[in-house]
Structure formats: structure tokens, C-alpha cells
Design a protein around this motif. Structure first.
Motif, PDB file in Angstrom:
ATOM      1  N   PHE A  24       0.864  -1.175   0.000  1.00 29.66           N
ATOM      2  CA  PHE A  24       0.000   0.000   0.000  1.00 29.66           C
ATOM      3  C   PHE A  24       0.906   1.234   0.000  1.00 29.66           C
ATOM      4  CE2 PHE A  24      -2.796  -3.309   1.225  1.00 29.66           C
ATOM      5  CZ  PHE A  24      -4.072  -2.910   0.843  1.00 29.66           C
TER       6      PHE A  24
ATOM      7  N   TYR B 290      -1.292  -1.176  -4.192  1.00 24.70           N
ATOM      8  CA  TYR B 290      -2.384  -0.216  -4.081  1.00 24.70           C
ATOM      9  C   TYR B 290      -1.785   1.183  -3.988  1.00 24.70           C
ATOM     10  CZ  TYR B 290      -5.223  -4.321  -3.231  1.00 24.70           C
ATOM     11  OH  TYR B 290      -5.847  -5.539  -3.369  1.00 24.70           O
TER      12      TYR B 290
ATOM     13  N   GLN C 245      -2.430   4.754  -3.272  1.00 24.89           N
ATOM     14  CA  GLN C 245      -3.445   5.560  -2.619  1.00 24.89           C
ATOM     15  C   GLN C 245      -3.304   7.021  -3.031  1.00 24.89           C
ATOM     16  OE1 GLN C 245      -3.758   3.886   1.729  1.00 24.89           O
ATOM     17  NE2 GLN C 245      -1.696   3.550   0.953  1.00 24.89           N
TER      18      GLN C 245
END
Length: 235
Positions: free
Chosen positions: A110, A148, A150
Motif C-alpha cells: 500500500f 495499491y 493511494q
């Protein structure tokens, strides 16, 4: 979002924007140069620990700057093998330079980076290229690892349009260039209708308090749980 500009002679608007961009970058670099000696020891201390400890495989890695660093990931996700690889004050190029101590057969990554780049006036194209290289390098080290990306979190109104433009490009990057990368828009969880960070989520209009982290965590929790494996005892 749109920005209203006053009219003037042909070409005057683009000239004004270029002048503003140049001034912003100069001011940002000046602030960055002044702040660097203050935060560099803390950054090096944290990097030295990452280098000494290495990186265990099979982890859900949270990678970024101080907003990532200050989150108590192992307490928000006590049942999962999470790894905090955030370092305060870092830019996208600095994160790219330290992947050796962050990526080792992770379950997922992430990534949240870019707000410090904007603070010190790093051009948008350079930020996007650094993120592109980071995704490429993670893919080289862990070919099937989901990443991911963000969105850069909202800040004050002065940063709103720049962050929005950067986020649009990060989303496009994930959609067109990296099938294993997934874009997560954090603004629905953190932004006011005016596009600023919710005042009840921060004391300094940048970093998150407990309620801010709670909202962020709940936004990404479904994605994190997709890669859930029980944490090992004592990990």
C-alpha cells in the motif's frame, strides 16, 4: 475542479501560471533546504533500522512518508502480518531508493507518497515518473504482488488543485500502465466538500489524528483483508 482566472492579453494567463509555478518551486526548495538538516537524522535513524532488520517475506507493506509512519498499523490490523515502512519527510524519489528494505515477497503493498514532493516544489511530471519507477521496481522484485496506489491526501485549499491534478495522473498511471496496480481514492473518507482535509481529522492540516486514521483504515480495510493471513506469534 476548476480554477477561475481573470482575463487579459493573449498569452498572459499561461505566463502568469508559469510564473506562479516557478515561484512556488523556488519557495518549496528553499523550505526543503531549511528543513532537511532538522529531519535528516531522524530519517537516517529509521533507515538504518530498516537496513539492519531487513524485511521479512509474506507481509502487507505500508510504504510512504510520515503519514504512513505515524499510523499504528499493527494495532489497527492486529490479526495480520503488517509491516510499516514509512519515513517522515520523504519524497517519491527517496522511497524509490530504499525498496531493498521494504520489498521481500510481500502479500501486498500500500503506497502513499507525493505530498512532500509538492511541498518542496518537485514538478508533477517528476513525481509521476518516480511512482512509475517504483511500481516497475516492485513488479520486478515481486512479479505478482498487488500494489495499491493511494491518492495523495487532501490538505489546505492552497494545495487542493495541485493534489487533484496529481491524483488524476496517478489514477491514470495505474489504469493504463500497471495492471497489477490498483488506485484507491482516499478523498471520500478524508476531504471536506471544499476539497480540504477535514478539520476534525488533523491538528496541523496535514497529519492525521486518531479519527483521521480510523477513517483511512476503514477506507482501505476491504482491500487489506483480501490479502489476510494470520500474523505469526510474536511478529
Amino acid at each position: 475542479m476548476t480554477t477561475t482566472l481573470t482575463t487579459g492579453p493573449a498569452g498572459s494567463i499561461s505566463h502568469d501560471l508559469t510564473w506562479r509555478q516557478r515561484l512556488r518551486r523556488r519557495l518549496g526548495r528553499a523550505v526543503g533546504q531549511l528543513a532537511a538538516p532538522l529531519i535528516r537524522p531522524q530519517q537516517e535513524h529509521r533507515r538504518s533500522q530498516f537496513n539492519a532488520l531487513g524485511c521479512r517475506s509474506g507481509r502487507i507493506v505500508f510504504l510512504g512518508d510520515s503519514i504512513t509512519e505515524q499510523c499504528l498499523w499493527n494495532e489497527w490490523f492486529p490479526e495480520l502480518p503488517v509491516l510499516n515502512r514509512g519515513i517522515g519527510g520523504e519524497t517519491s524519489s527517496q522511497v524509490l531508493a530504499r525498496l531493498d528494505s521494504a520489498i521481500n515477497e510481500p502479500l501486498a503493498v500500500f503506497l502513499l507518497i507525493g505530498t512532500n514532493d509538492l511541498s518542496v516544489g518537485i514538478p508533477e511530471d517528476e513525481i509521476v515518473q518516480n511512482v512509475r519507477n517504483t511500481l516497475r521496481e516492485i513488479g520486478r522484485r515481486a512479479e505478482s504482488c498487488p500494489v495499491y496506489v493511494q491518492s495523495v491526501m487532501p490538505r489546505t485549499a492552497a494545495y487542493r488543485d495541485r493534489i487533484s491534478r496529481l491524483n488524476e495522473r496517478l489514477e491514470q498511471l495505474c489504469e493504463t500502465d500497471f495492471p497489477s496496480a490498483h488506485y484507491i481514492d482516499l478523498w471520500p473518507a478524508l476531504a471536506t466538500p471544499e476539497g480540504t482535509l477535514r478539520p476534525d481529522f488533523s491538528l496541523d492540516k496535514l497529519h492525521l489524528n486518531a479519527e483521521g486514521y480510523r477513517s483511512w483504515v476503514e477506507r482501505i480495510r476491504p482491500h487489506v483483508l483480501m490479502h489476510a493471513q494470520p500474523a505469526e506469534p510474536g511478529s
